[in-house]
Motif scaffolding. Structure first.
Motif, PDB file in Angstrom:
ATOM      1  N   SER A  33       3.467  16.402  37.240  1.00 29.15           N
ATOM      2  CA  SER A  33       4.215  15.610  38.218  1.00 29.15           C
ATOM      3  C   SER A  33       5.649  15.341  37.774  1.00 29.15           C
ATOM      4  N   GLY A  34       5.935  15.610  36.502  1.00 24.95           N
ATOM      5  CA  GLY A  34       7.275  15.353  35.979  1.00 24.95           C
ATOM      6  C   GLY A  34       7.482  13.929  35.510  1.00 24.95           C
ATOM      7  N   ALA A  35       6.400  13.148  35.449  1.00 24.76           N
ATOM      8  CA  ALA A  35       6.539  11.756  35.019  1.00 24.76           C
ATOM      9  C   ALA A  35       6.963  11.664  33.559  1.00 24.76           C
ATOM     10  N   PHE A  36       6.478  12.590  32.738  1.00 26.12           N
ATOM     11  CA  PHE A  36       6.923  12.627  31.352  1.00 26.12           C
ATOM     12  C   PHE A  36       6.763  14.036  30.794  1.00 26.12           C
ATOM     13  N   THR A  37       7.388  14.271  29.653  1.00 28.53           N
ATOM     14  CA  THR A  37       7.361  15.596  29.035  1.00 28.53           C
ATOM     15  C   THR A  37       6.044  15.793  28.282  1.00 28.53           C
ATOM     16  N   ALA A  38       5.835  17.012  27.785  1.00 33.18           N
ATOM     17  CA  ALA A  38       4.615  17.302  27.029  1.00 33.18           C
ATOM     18  C   ALA A  38       4.533  16.441  25.774  1.00 33.18           C
ATOM     19  N   THR A  39       5.676  16.220  25.113  1.00 35.77           N
ATOM     20  CA  THR A  39       5.692  15.391  23.912  1.00 35.77           C
ATOM     21  C   THR A  39       5.384  13.936  24.248  1.00 35.77           C
ATOM     22  N   GLU A  40       6.005  13.445  25.317  1.00 35.29           N
ATOM     23  CA  GLU A  40       5.737  12.062  25.734  1.00 35.29           C
ATOM     24  C   GLU A  40       4.287  11.881  26.158  1.00 35.29           C
ATOM     25  N   SER A  41       3.691  12.927  26.739  1.00 38.53           N
ATOM     26  CA  SER A  41       2.301  12.824  27.179  1.00 38.53           C
ATOM     27  C   SER A  41       1.370  12.576  25.997  1.00 38.53           C
ATOM     28  N   ALA A  42       1.738  13.117  24.816  1.00 35.30           N
ATOM     29  CA  ALA A  42       0.913  12.890  23.628  1.00 35.30           C
ATOM     30  C   ALA A  42       0.886  11.401  23.273  1.00 35.30           C
ATOM     31  N   ALA A  43       2.057  10.762  23.335  1.00 37.82           N
ATOM     32  CA  ALA A  43       2.120   9.331  23.019  1.00 37.82           C
ATOM     33  C   ALA A  43       1.341   8.509  24.041  1.00 37.82           C
ATOM     34  N   ILE A  44       1.500   8.848  25.329  1.00 38.56           N
ATOM     35  CA  ILE A  44       0.759   8.132  26.384  1.00 38.56           C
ATOM     36  C   ILE A  44      -0.740   8.309  26.189  1.00 38.56           C
ATOM     37  N   ALA A  45      -1.162   9.540  25.844  1.00 39.71           N
ATOM     38  CA  ALA A  45      -2.586   9.816  25.643  1.00 39.71           C
ATOM     39  C   ALA A  45      -3.142   9.007  24.468  1.00 39.71           C
TER      40      ALA A  45
END
Length: 225
Positions: A33-45
């Protein structure tokens, strides 16, 4: 094997697993969706997994949390060391114009497209075993893509060839960042992995040859759309 416990048990198990399964949905949904990058997704996860483990499953003690942090630091240290070496190696390759000279050498060896494509694949794979994906793409694409296009390879086709070679390289020592991370998490040696990974190498190799020498495998769907 065993007796089927019934759909009620399956439903209860799925409901219990749903908060954890949402981690995957958050990662993929956020990136696509473009809400965050692949790197940011790791932190959110990580934040979501921590919340679910503490508040929903209540299975994470302070002792286990500290052990998980220590293991994460160890794994991250290994990865950062590998990426640092890879980046330095990529810098020296660019500094001494190794890809440019290699491209010129390739064209002097043969003008047969099949031979040229084979040499490109071999070079991308070898470089991919020493470099991380980003340096490989940044260093090699400006050199090899014009050569591949000159001999009739579609840019989309070249992109997929590049990514498959990077996937193979990231799972091959001496650098092999992905393989080292997997081994660190699984607690097994690289030697053990290498003895059992050959069927997957073979499958990727076959796919690579098909994409390289049969353009329709990578171009028919985009052209159809």
């Amino acid at each position: 094997g065993g007796p089927f416990p019934g759909w009620a048990f399956v439903g209860a198990a799925f409901t219990a697993a749903l908060p954890g399964l949402l981690t995957v949905a958050i990662i993929l949904g956020g990136i696509l969706s473009g809400a965050f990058t692949a790197t940011e997704s790791a932190a959110i996860a990580v934040a979501w997994a921590l919340l679910v483990t503490v508040a929903v499953y209540r299975s994470l003690s302070l002792e286990h949390f500290l052990k998980a942090c220590a293991k994460a630091c160890k794994t991250t240290g290994v990865v950062l060391l590998l990426i640092g070496i890879s980046s330095a190696f990529g810098y020296f390759l660019a500094l001494y114009e190794v890809p440019q000279k290699t491209g010129e050498l390739m064209q002097s060896v043969s003008d047969n497209p099949w031979v040229i494509f084979l040499m490109i694949n071999v070079l991308l794979f070898v470089l991919g075993t020493f470099l991380d994906m980003a340096p490989t793409i940044l260093v090699c694409t400006p050199i090899f893509m014009p050569i591949a296009q000159h001999y009739g390879m579609d840019p989309l086709q070249f992109g997929i060839v590049m990514l498959i070679n990077c996937a193979l390289g990231l799972n091959t020592p001496p650098v092999g960042t992905v393989q080292f991370v997997g081994c660190a998490i699984g607690g097994i040696s690289v030697g053990q992995v290498m003895r059992s990974i050959w069927p997957f190498y073979t499958a990727l190799g076959v796919c690579l040859l098909l994409v390289t020498y049969v353009p329709a495998f990578s171009t028919w769907l985009p052209r159809l759309v």
